[in-house]
Write an enzyme that holds these catalytic residues in place. Sequence first.
Site, PDB file in Angstrom:
ATOM      1  N   CYS A 117       0.819  -1.225   0.000  1.00 58.60           N
ATOM      2  CA  CYS A 117       0.000   0.000   0.000  1.00 58.60           C
ATOM      3  C   CYS A 117       0.846   1.266   0.000  1.00 58.60           C
ATOM      4  O   CYS A 117       0.364   2.334  -0.372  1.00 58.60           O
ATOM      5  CB  CYS A 117      -0.922   0.011   1.206  1.00 58.60           C
ATOM      6  N   HIS A 262      -4.062   6.788   1.683  1.00 55.48           N
ATOM      7  CA  HIS A 262      -4.239   5.482   1.051  1.00 55.48           C
ATOM      8  C   HIS A 262      -5.640   4.976   1.379  1.00 55.48           C
ATOM      9  O   HIS A 262      -6.075   5.047   2.529  1.00 55.48           O
ATOM     10  CB  HIS A 262      -3.174   4.508   1.568  1.00 55.48           C
ATOM     11  N   ASN A 292     -10.034  -1.186  -1.791  1.00 54.40           N
ATOM     12  CA  ASN A 292      -8.603  -0.936  -1.566  1.00 54.40           C
ATOM     13  C   ASN A 292      -7.817  -1.472  -2.767  1.00 54.40           C
ATOM     14  O   ASN A 292      -7.767  -2.686  -2.972  1.00 54.40           O
ATOM     15  CB  ASN A 292      -8.194  -1.638  -0.261  1.00 54.40           C
TER      16      ASN A 292
HETATM   17  O1  UT7 Z   1      -4.301  -1.503   3.020  1.00 57.57           O
HETATM   18  C1  UT7 Z   1      -3.776  -1.799   4.279  1.00 57.57           C
HETATM   19  C2  UT7 Z   1      -4.223  -3.098   4.706  1.00 57.57           C
HETATM   20  N1  UT7 Z   1      -5.512  -3.275   5.250  1.00 57.57           N
HETATM   21  C3  UT7 Z   1      -6.117  -2.467   6.135  1.00 57.57           C
HETATM   22  O2  UT7 Z   1      -5.770  -1.369   6.426  1.00 57.57           O
HETATM   23  C4  UT7 Z   1      -7.313  -3.061   6.830  1.00 57.57           C
HETATM   24  C5  UT7 Z   1      -7.328  -2.734   8.310  1.00 57.57           C
HETATM   25  N2  UT7 Z   1      -8.385  -3.435   9.034  1.00 57.57           N
HETATM   26  C6  UT7 Z   1      -9.678  -3.175   8.812  1.00 57.57           C
HETATM   27  O3  UT7 Z   1     -10.027  -2.347   7.994  1.00 57.57           O
HETATM   28  C7  UT7 Z   1     -10.696  -3.900   9.653  1.00 57.57           C
HETATM   29  O4  UT7 Z   1     -10.035  -4.633  10.671  1.00 57.57           O
HETATM   30  C8  UT7 Z   1     -11.603  -4.854   8.823  1.00 57.57           C
HETATM   31  C9  UT7 Z   1     -12.582  -4.052   7.981  1.00 57.57           C
HETATM   32  C10 UT7 Z   1     -10.796  -5.755   7.931  1.00 57.57           C
HETATM   33  C11 UT7 Z   1     -12.432  -5.741   9.778  1.00 57.57           C
HETATM   34  O5  UT7 Z   1     -13.212  -4.934  10.638  1.00 57.57           O
HETATM   35  P1  UT7 Z   1     -13.212  -5.177  12.206  1.00 57.57           P
HETATM   36  O6  UT7 Z   1     -14.141  -4.209  12.784  1.00 57.57           O
HETATM   37  O7  UT7 Z   1     -11.801  -5.151  12.694  1.00 57.57           O
HETATM   38  O8  UT7 Z   1     -13.837  -6.613  12.310  1.00 57.57           O
HETATM   39  P2  UT7 Z   1     -13.291  -7.897  13.064  1.00 57.57           P
HETATM   40  O9  UT7 Z   1     -12.175  -8.528  12.340  1.00 57.57           O
HETATM   41  O10 UT7 Z   1     -13.090  -7.585  14.514  1.00 57.57           O
HETATM   42  O11 UT7 Z   1     -14.531  -8.829  12.988  1.00 57.57           O
HETATM   43  C12 UT7 Z   1     -15.755  -8.519  13.659  1.00 57.57           C
HETATM   44  C13 UT7 Z   1     -16.749  -9.609  13.333  1.00 57.57           C
HETATM   45  C14 UT7 Z   1     -16.199 -11.002  13.572  1.00 57.57           C
HETATM   46  O12 UT7 Z   1     -17.251 -11.811  14.009  1.00 57.57           O
HETATM   47  P3  UT7 Z   1     -17.442 -12.135  15.598  1.00 57.57           P
HETATM   48  O13 UT7 Z   1     -16.152 -12.789  16.018  1.00 57.57           O
HETATM   49  O14 UT7 Z   1     -17.666 -10.810  16.232  1.00 57.57           O
HETATM   50  O15 UT7 Z   1     -18.619 -13.039  15.607  1.00 57.57           O
HETATM   51  C15 UT7 Z   1     -15.764 -11.448  12.198  1.00 57.57           C
HETATM   52  O16 UT7 Z   1     -15.766 -12.846  12.062  1.00 57.57           O
HETATM   53  O17 UT7 Z   1     -17.076  -9.552  11.932  1.00 57.57           O
HETATM   54  C16 UT7 Z   1     -16.828 -10.817  11.337  1.00 57.57           C
HETATM   55  N3  UT7 Z   1     -16.416 -10.595   9.943  1.00 57.57           N
HETATM   56  C17 UT7 Z   1     -17.311 -10.410   8.969  1.00 57.57           C
HETATM   57  N4  UT7 Z   1     -18.640 -10.407   8.957  1.00 57.57           N
HETATM   58  C18 UT7 Z   1     -19.261 -10.171   7.790  1.00 57.57           C
HETATM   59  C19 UT7 Z   1     -15.174 -10.501   9.443  1.00 57.57           C
HETATM   60  N5  UT7 Z   1     -15.223 -10.250   8.111  1.00 57.57           N
HETATM   61  C20 UT7 Z   1     -16.545 -10.196   7.804  1.00 57.57           C
HETATM   62  C21 UT7 Z   1     -17.234  -9.980   6.612  1.00 57.57           C
HETATM   63  N6  UT7 Z   1     -18.589  -9.968   6.642  1.00 57.57           N
HETATM   64  N7  UT7 Z   1     -16.613  -9.758   5.444  1.00 57.57           N
END
Ligand code: UT7
Length: 335
Positions: A117, A262, A292
């Site tokens: 990125c 980014h 992204n």
């Molecule tokens: O370009 C640089 C690289 N990437 C980034 O900068 C990304 C940085 N991270 C993020 O943007 C966020 O962490 C994400 C958008 C990827 C994820 O959001 P989050 O609020 O951190 O979610 P999480 O990983 O804590 O997951 C929350 C819940 C989980 O379920 P439980 O354990 O609460 O039941 C996940 O299993 O959401 C679930 N989950 C989803 N649900 C629906 C994870 N991915 C998904 C999905 N759809 N695609």
Amino acid sequence: MPNAVFLGTGHFVPDCVVTNEELAELMDTSDEWIQQRTGIQQRRFVDFDKEPMGASDLGTRAARNALDAAGMSTDHVDCIIYATLSPDKAFPGDGVLVQAKLDIPAGVPAFDIRNQCSGFLYGLQMANAFIRQGVYNNVLLIGSEVHSSGLEFADRGREVSVIFGDGGAAAVLGASDDNERGVLGVTLHADGRFAEVLETSCPSSALNPRVTKEMLDTGAQYPRMQGKLVFKNAVQRMPEAVSKVLAEHDVEPKDIKLLIPHQANLRISEMVQRRLGLRDDQVFNNIQKYGNTTAASIPLALDEAVKEGRLQKGDLLVLTAFGAGFTWGAALVRW
Ligand code: UT7
């Protein structure tokens, strides 16, 4: 010493629009979850059935558009810098593929850089140094990615596969004697202790064979990410880098015309904006449309901002990135 100025920008994205609802048909996710957590509404994917394309094809078309915007022919390019994490082949790099596809004269050097990125900012630092030192006069800087052929569209990969999109974008930088304009400074950083937090681990030269059926069965060929840790570091490192480059040039956040972060996650961009105390009109986001696009995200947003008339000659532009590695940085430009 000449300054490095932006002479033209361009982008190219595939026609095929993929909505959150379409992804929800492939895995357990929803439009509501994706929009709430990331701000993404849709992304572009290469349609491999209709028109297969690699990152170099998107990069080539983006570069052509940037050269046209600069009013420049390929004969004037004397250096290519190409940033991607999704090259067409293991080797050679996409830089030479773009050179051949654009018919840039034989002999012109082509660098390939792998800074995910932050790739465009790492490339910008190189272009700026080359131009200021008089090594090259006109540098074609490209960031291009095809993610869609490397994502796991299943529940196991959902955290990663909903955020990425395909796209290419480019800028032509050239030497100018106008010492009021151009790249004023770039600050770059890395911390390899976090290398495994966001990675694709296979195929790997550290494995023999580099890929096996067992590895493929575990999904080792797909990117894996500790999302929360990446998020936490991104919202700290990008404001830090921006503050550093501003302080080095005695610029206050209120003086910035436009910040282009980014496009990793709209929530990350919003937090960066808040931490820097910027107004809404000072920040440009287009992740809603493209997801992204990694190395392409900053030049893709920059090109759209330019076409929307958001930058006039003399405006202060700030770019910032954070991504896998970890790598991060910021740049200050007088447009
Ligand atoms: O370009 C640089 C690289 N990437 C980034 O900068 C990304 C940085 N991270 C993020 O943007 C966020 O962490 C994400 C958008 C990827 C994820 O959001 P989050 O609020 O951190 O979610 P999480 O990983 O804590 O997951 C929350 C819940 C989980 O379920 P439980 O354990 O609460 O039941 C996940 O299993 O959401 C679930 N989950 C989803 N649900 C629906 C994870 N991915 C998904 C999905 N759809 N695609």
